[in-house]
Design a protein around this motif. Structure first.
Motif, PDB file in Angstrom:
ATOM      1  N   LEU A   1      10.598   1.261  -0.004  1.00 52.37           N
ATOM      2  CA  LEU A   1       9.541   0.915  -0.963  1.00 52.37           C
ATOM      3  C   LEU A   1       9.740  -0.491  -1.537  1.00 52.37           C
ATOM      4  CD1 LEU A   1       8.970   4.252  -2.895  1.00 52.37           C
ATOM      5  CD2 LEU A   1       7.472   3.163  -1.236  1.00 52.37           C
TER       6      LEU A   1
ATOM      7  N   ALA B   1       7.088  -3.514  -1.051  1.00 55.70           N
ATOM      8  CA  ALA B   1       6.525  -4.194  -2.226  1.00 55.70           C
ATOM      9  C   ALA B   1       6.774  -5.699  -2.153  1.00 55.70           C
ATOM     10  CB  ALA B   1       7.133  -3.615  -3.503  1.00 55.70           C
TER      11      ALA B   1
ATOM     12  N   TRP C   1      -2.087  -4.197  -3.662  1.00 64.53           N
ATOM     13  CA  TRP C   1      -1.245  -3.013  -3.601  1.00 64.53           C
ATOM     14  C   TRP C   1       0.225  -3.391  -3.752  1.00 64.53           C
ATOM     15  CZ3 TRP C   1       2.290  -3.295   0.217  1.00 64.53           C
ATOM     16  CH2 TRP C   1       1.984  -4.046   1.355  1.00 64.53           C
TER      17      TRP C   1
ATOM     18  N   LEU D   1       2.525  -1.662  -6.578  1.00 66.10           N
ATOM     19  CA  LEU D   1       3.781  -1.030  -6.196  1.00 66.10           C
ATOM     20  C   LEU D   1       4.966  -1.723  -6.862  1.00 66.10           C
ATOM     21  CD1 LEU D   1       5.277   1.094  -4.538  1.00 66.10           C
ATOM     22  CD2 LEU D   1       5.206  -0.478  -2.596  1.00 66.10           C
TER      23      LEU D   1
END
Length: 135
Positions: free
Chosen positions: A77, A81, A91, A95
């Motif tokens: 993640l 990001a 996005w 994030l």
């Protein structure tokens, strides 16, 4: 209209901190594996019966694999990001905001690890960075 070829100066405040937490997550994956093995050896050395050995092995496996899964997802993640922010995607900004808030909450007891998250939040709340990530 913002020029997308020129990145905002505070964008690095976000991306560098995301890469810092990416590295921490990868390190924690390896530490989870080592911790699970150490826990298994410790429990199995204190076991009196075969059943205790099996329970110790299962617990070590659960702790080790649980840490690998959790920190592996965190590493992925943070990498996604950082990539989204570098490309100026909305996005990626969202994030990054979620991850930085979670990093502040989870590392608040350790100020050394919470400082990059706070700096990342400052970078995310910069007007130029918000405009850059409106794609």
């Amino acid at each position: 209209m913002i020029n997308r070829s020129i990145q905002p100066s505070k964008l690095s405040w976000v991306t560098v901190n995301l890469y810092i937490y990416l590295a921490i997550s990868i390190l924690m994956v390896f530490l989870s594996l080592a911790g699970g093995a150490f826990f298994g050896a410790l429990v199995n050395s204190a076991a009196e019966t075969t059943d205790d050995n099996i329970v110790g092995t299962i617990l070590a496996f659960v702790f080790g694999i649980g840490g690998v899964i959790f920190f592996g997802i965190a590493a992925v993640l943070h990498g996604i990001a950082a990539r989204g922010m570098a490309q100026g995607k909305r996005w990626g900004w969202i994030l990054s905001m979620v991850l930085m808030v979670l990093n502040v909450i989870s590392y608040i007891g350790t100020l050394l690890l919470a400082i990059p998250a706070v700096l990342g939040l400052v970078g995310l709340l910069d007007r130029d960075v918000q405009d850059y990530a409106k794609n």
